[in-house]
Motif scaffolding. Sequence first.
Motif, mmCIF file in Angstrom:
data_model
loop_
_atom_site.group_PDB
_atom_site.id
_atom_site.type_symbol
_atom_site.label_atom_id
_atom_site.label_comp_id
_atom_site.label_asym_id
_atom_site.label_seq_id
_atom_site.Cartn_x
_atom_site.Cartn_y
_atom_site.Cartn_z
ATOM 1 N N ILE A 186 0.816 -1.221 0.000
ATOM 2 C CA ILE A 186 0.000 0.000 0.000
ATOM 3 C C ILE A 186 0.849 1.271 0.000
ATOM 4 C CG2 ILE A 186 -1.969 -1.131 1.071
ATOM 5 C CD1 ILE A 186 -1.196 0.027 3.726
ATOM 6 N N THR A 187 2.109 1.167 0.416
ATOM 7 C CA THR A 187 2.999 2.334 0.322
ATOM 8 C C THR A 187 3.697 2.401 -1.033
ATOM 9 O OG1 THR A 187 4.838 1.101 1.321
ATOM 10 C CG2 THR A 187 3.430 2.392 2.809
ATOM 11 N N GLY A 188 3.524 1.360 -1.842
ATOM 12 C CA GLY A 188 4.133 1.345 -3.169
ATOM 13 C C GLY A 188 5.589 0.928 -3.181
ATOM 14 N N THR A 189 6.121 0.523 -2.033
ATOM 15 C CA THR A 189 7.527 0.101 -1.965
ATOM 16 C C THR A 189 7.754 -1.176 -2.763
ATOM 17 O OG1 THR A 189 7.665 1.064 0.263
ATOM 18 C CG2 THR A 189 9.433 -0.442 -0.407
ATOM 19 N N ILE A 190 6.841 -2.128 -2.608
ATOM 20 C CA ILE A 190 6.895 -3.394 -3.350
ATOM 21 C C ILE A 190 5.501 -3.631 -3.928
ATOM 22 C CG2 ILE A 190 7.446 -5.859 -3.266
ATOM 23 C CD1 ILE A 190 9.070 -5.349 -0.745
ATOM 24 N N PRO A 191 5.265 -3.268 -5.179
ATOM 25 C CA PRO A 191 3.918 -3.374 -5.762
ATOM 26 C C PRO A 191 3.376 -4.800 -5.814
ATOM 27 C CG PRO A 191 5.331 -1.960 -7.092
ATOM 28 C CD PRO A 191 6.213 -2.640 -6.096
ATOM 29 N N SER A 192 4.240 -5.786 -6.041
ATOM 30 C CA SER A 192 3.803 -7.177 -6.148
ATOM 31 C C SER A 192 3.581 -7.766 -4.757
ATOM 32 C CB SER A 192 4.851 -8.012 -6.897
ATOM 33 O OG SER A 192 4.600 -9.392 -6.756
ATOM 34 N N TYR A 193 2.374 -8.307 -4.525
ATOM 35 C CA TYR A 193 2.075 -8.869 -3.206
ATOM 36 C C TYR A 193 2.928 -10.096 -2.928
ATOM 37 C CZ TYR A 193 -0.524 -10.547 0.841
ATOM 38 O OH TYR A 193 -0.862 -10.973 2.097
ATOM 39 N N VAL A 194 3.198 -10.912 -3.949
ATOM 40 C CA VAL A 194 4.048 -12.095 -3.767
ATOM 41 C C VAL A 194 5.438 -11.669 -3.313
ATOM 42 C CG1 VAL A 194 5.170 -14.046 -4.910
ATOM 43 C CG2 VAL A 194 2.795 -13.504 -5.443
#
Length: 481
Positions: free
Chosen positions: A90-98
Amino acid sequence: MNYSMIRYILFRLMRVMGCLFMLPFVVAIIYKEYDSAVSFLVLAAACSLIGVIGSLKKPANKVIYAKEGFSITAVAWILMSLLGAVPFVITGTIPSYVDAVFETISGLTTTGGSILTTLDGIEYSVQFWRTFTHWIGGMGVLVFLLAIVPMADGYSMHLMRAESPGPVVGKIVPKVKDTAKILYLIYFGITVVEIICLFLSGMPLYDAITISFSTVGTGGFAVNNAGVGGYSVLSQAIIIVFMALCGVNFTVYYFLLNRKPKEAFAIDEVKFYFGTMFLAAALIAVNIYRAGILDNAGLSFHHSLFAVVSVMTTTGFGTLDFDKWPMFSKMILCILSLVGACAGSTGGGFKFSRAIIVVRNFRNELNFIVHPKAIKRVYMDGHTVEGTTVKSVSAYLGLYVMTFIASTIVVALDNFDFQTTVTSVAATLNNIGPGLGMVGPMGNYSEFSVLSKIVLMFDMLAGRLELLPIFIIMKPKTWRR
């Protein structure tokens, strides 16, 4: 299966997670990262609300046995990983949930392997949360729960046994709840002392706090691209000391605090741990000095000791890229990474206590062939090791090898080079973080396929929980009433 107790403990865990999310919220406010502050606050409120509502109804039957204890532990760690990944997304640091789950599991299991290709530019609050996951997972959040959740003492031991590392888990005081409190007080005290020492060595306060989380939790997440190699030799020396201390069985510190040095220094595992550490560091120092990696003997020993301690404790920090060292040095580090730290520490790996039991049992088997009528027992710390413990260690070794082989075969589908494939599995299963090749000290796990990342996530969880809890929840019979 006592489902009501499982539900109750998991909802209590949600409440704890809600409180933990408040710490990065405070950091976000301090550094004026208001969007992230809102994200952490919403997560904290949601987890707390769900946890409070879900735990309002206390179970009538609070009895849990080994089956429930191991199942609760495995499910709790999976739940923490899924929740802990949300801030990265949600902060956009790591867009991929996996990828976010991979990073979170790596943090909570104190593995330290990352999918991030750069650390510069990441918000302070997110970096704080990332390193704080090491501290949460180092001692174990369920051990913390044991200190605050009312539970029959005889049954709570099953939770502690499932989460605490080592072939034998015991109470250092009569009550499990008091044992959990003592362990966390020691853990917190060591963390505070390291923060002070690093700050006095010239390290910025924020770095001192986050690096201490990674060190005491033996995780290895850094907060900038330079890693710990960018800090002074004094700061690195302090990190060496605290990595080594946190790879020791925490029972030793309890004995020392209670003025029982004889009991503390009578532990065989600790003797082998420090003896192996300095012998390996000396051998590697000579090897890299003669190979011309460094032209200063003192610095050669400093960096070799740092690498040895980092690998043995499965912290994973690096001051130099040991992937470029001679094969002799790399081989020693690989062997040390498999053995790991002491039982009852925050370090991962097979554990020195298990290695000692395996070697001594093997020696007894050889002696039995020569002298069939002789009665040989395995001894540790001057006491006989129970046959059930020797049997469980042998079973653990077999399961460990099978898991390693199966994981390596699946990861090999990515068609990376041999050392990358093998050491990536070894580094995750032993919760080390860095391996060799693409996953070396200066590399990362970003290029692996989704399937390989899932396998490596499984390995990280299985390694941290020492295999059994993860495999137990995979058996259908476990969930029958």
